[in-house]
Enzyme design. Structure first.
Site, short mmCIF file in Angstrom:
data_model
loop_
_atom_site.label_atom_id
_atom_site.label_comp_id
_atom_site.label_asym_id
_atom_site.label_seq_id
_atom_site.Cartn_x
_atom_site.Cartn_y
_atom_site.Cartn_z
N VAL A 48 0.83 -1.20 0.00
CA VAL A 48 0.00 0.00 0.00
C VAL A 48 0.87 1.25 0.00
CG1 VAL A 48 -1.72 1.30 1.30
CG2 VAL A 48 -1.94 -1.17 1.08
N ASP A 49 1.92 1.27 0.82
CA ASP A 49 2.85 2.39 0.80
C ASP A 49 3.43 2.60 -0.59
OD1 ASP A 49 2.82 3.56 3.30
OD2 ASP A 49 4.44 2.35 4.10
N LEU A 50 3.90 1.52 -1.20
CA LEU A 50 4.57 1.65 -2.48
C LEU A 50 3.59 2.00 -3.60
CD1 LEU A 50 7.06 -1.34 -2.16
CD2 LEU A 50 7.51 1.09 -1.81
#
Length: 379
Positions: free
Chosen positions: A153-155
C-alpha cells in the site's frame, strides 16, 4: 514509505529533491536497522532516500517555518506524508502556502485522506492492508491473515503520488496554476483489487484468499515439484494446449470440463490436484526447461539471494552502487525504468541528516546570519 519513495522516483528522473527533517533524529527510518559498520543510518533508509539532499529544520519554531517558506517559494512541489492537518496546524499547509505561491503542486499523502470520518486516524501500511481488504485476499484459506510480503500500500501510494505530481505539473504548464493532491493509503490499497471487485460487484460473492492461485482463471499458481515449486500460468488457449502437451496431460485439452480459463477456474482445486500429481514427478529445473521449450510461462520461486545473483537483472543494470560520504559505496536496487533519451540516474545514497542544510538555504536566498542561527539552534 509513501512520501519518501514518491520523492525518490522523481529524484531518479532528475528532480532536485530536498528532504526536510527534524534536527533531532531526522526521519524515523534512519533508526531502523540493520546498520552497516560505521553507518549512522539504517540500511533501508540509505536506499529509500537516494538521490536527495537533506535539510534539518524545526518546523515548530518560527525560524524553521520561515526557512521552510523560503524553500517553498523556490520550489515546484511539496510532498508531505504526515497525519492529516499536521502541517496546517503549524501554519505551513497547503491553504497557508498556496495564496503566495499559486503555481505550487502540493501532494498530501495520508492514511485515510484529508476529508471523511477517518481523516484523523493514523495510517501505516499494515493497518491499510487490513482495512483496504488486501489482507482478506492474501494467504491461504483457513489460515491466519497475512499481509503482502512488501509494503504494497505504501509503495502503490508512492507510485500514484509520483504519477499525480507529474500530471499536475503538465496541467500547470497549460493553466499556470498548481493544485492540491489529496492521496490516501486506504484508497490506494482498495484500488488494487481489480479482479476482486469484478467478482464481488458482479456476483455478490465476497472473495477470500487463494494462496498463489488466480482470481478468475486457471491454471495460474505455484505447483509442487520433486524438489520445490514452479509457478505456471497456462491460461490462454495456446499456452493451455502447449502445457497439456508438455506435461503429458493431452486428454485434458479435449475434455469439455477444462475447455477455457473460466471453466477451468470453476474447478480449479480439482484441476490443481491433477496437475500436481504430474509436476511432483520432476525437479523444478526439469520443468523449467520443458515448459520453457514449449512456450509455457513458468518461473522459479526465487528468494532474494537468488534475485540479487540473477544474471539477467545484472545485465539489465537493475543493481547499482550508490556513493555515500561515510560508507563509500552502497549496493542497492536501482530504477526499473528504461527511457531511451532520459534514463534515470543513480547519483548517491541517502544523505546524512542535515548534510545540505547550509547549501540549500543559501540557494534559496536565506541570509547567512539566519542560516548560522538555525544551524546553531540545531546543535
Amino acid at each position: 514509505m509513501a512520501g519518501p519513495y514518491a520523492g525518490t522516483m522523481l529524484a531518479d528522473m532528475g528532480a532536485d529533491v530536498v528532504k526536510i527533517e527534524a534536527p533531532e533524529g531526522g526521519d524515523y527510518s534512519r533508526a531502523l536497522g540493520p546498520f552497516a559498520r560505521g553507518s549512522p543510518d539504517g540500511a533501508g533508509f540509505l536506499r529509500l532516500d537516494r538521490n536527495k539532499r537533506s535539510v534539518a529544520l524545526d518546523l515548530k519554531s518560527d525560524a524553521g517555518r520561515q526557512a521552510f517558506r523560503r524553500l517553498v517559494a523556490t520550489s515546484d512541489v511539496v510532498i508531505e506524508n504526515l497525519r492529516a492537518g499536521t502541517l496546517d496546524a503549524l501554519g505551513v499547509g497547503y491553504e497557508a502556502l498556496a495564496p503566495s505561491h499559486p503555481r505550487l503542486v502540493y501532494c498530501s499523502i495520508t492514511g485515510f485522506g484529508r476529508t471523511g470520518p477517518y481523516r484523523d486516524r493514523a495510517g501505516l501500511d499494515l493497518i491499510l492492508q487490513a482495512e483496504s481488504g488486501l489482507m482478506s485476499v492474501t494467504g491461504e484459506a483457513g489460515r491466519p491473515p497475512v499481509k503482502v510480503g512488501v509494503p504494497a500500500v505504501d509503495l502503490a501510494s508512492a507510485l500514484y503520488g509520483a504519477f499525480a505530481i507529474a500530471t499536475a505539473l503538465i496541467a500547470r504548464d497549460r493553466t499556470g496554476r498548481g493544485q492540491l493532491i489529496d492521496l490516501s493509503l486506504l484508497e490506494s490499497g482498495v484500488s488494487l483489487a481489480i479482479w476482486e471487485s469484478g467478482v464481488y460487484l458482479t456476483t455478490g460473492e465476497v472473495p477470500g484468499p487463494l494462496g498463489s492461485a488466480h482470481r478468475v482463471s486457471a491454471p495460474y499458481q505455484a505447483f509442487r515439484t520433486a524438489d520445490g515449486y514452479v509457478a505456471i500460468g497456462a491460461t490462454s488457449p495456446p499456452t493451455w494446449t502447449a502445457f497439456c502437451r508438455a506435461t503429458g496431460l493431452e486428454h485434458l485439452a479435449a475434455d469439455p470440463r477444462w475447455r477455457d480459463a473460466t471453466t477451468r477456474h470453476e474447478r480449479a482445486g480439482e484441476l490443481a490436484a491433477i496437475i500436481e500429481a504430474v509436476t511432483v514427478t520432476r525437479t523444478t529445473d526439469e520443468w523449467m526447461r520443458g515448459l520453457g521449450a514449449a512456450g509455457v510461462p513458468c518461473g522459479r520461486i526465487n528468494d532474494l539471494g537468488a534475485v540479487f545473483a540473477d544474471p539477467h537483472l545484472r545485465e539489465r543494470g537493475l543493481f547499482v552502487d550508490l556513493p555515500h560520504p561515510v560508507l563509500g559505496s552502497v549496493r542497492a536496487i536501482g530504477s526499473p525504468l528504461h527511457l531511451s533519451d532520459t534514463p534515470p540516474v543513480m547519483r548517491h545514497a541517502a544523505p546524512l541528516l542535515g548534510e545540505h542544510t547550509r547549501e540549500v538555504l543559501e540557494e534559496a536566498g536565506l541570509p547567512r546570519d539566519d542560516i548560522d542561527a538555525l544551524l546553531a539552534s540545531a546543535r
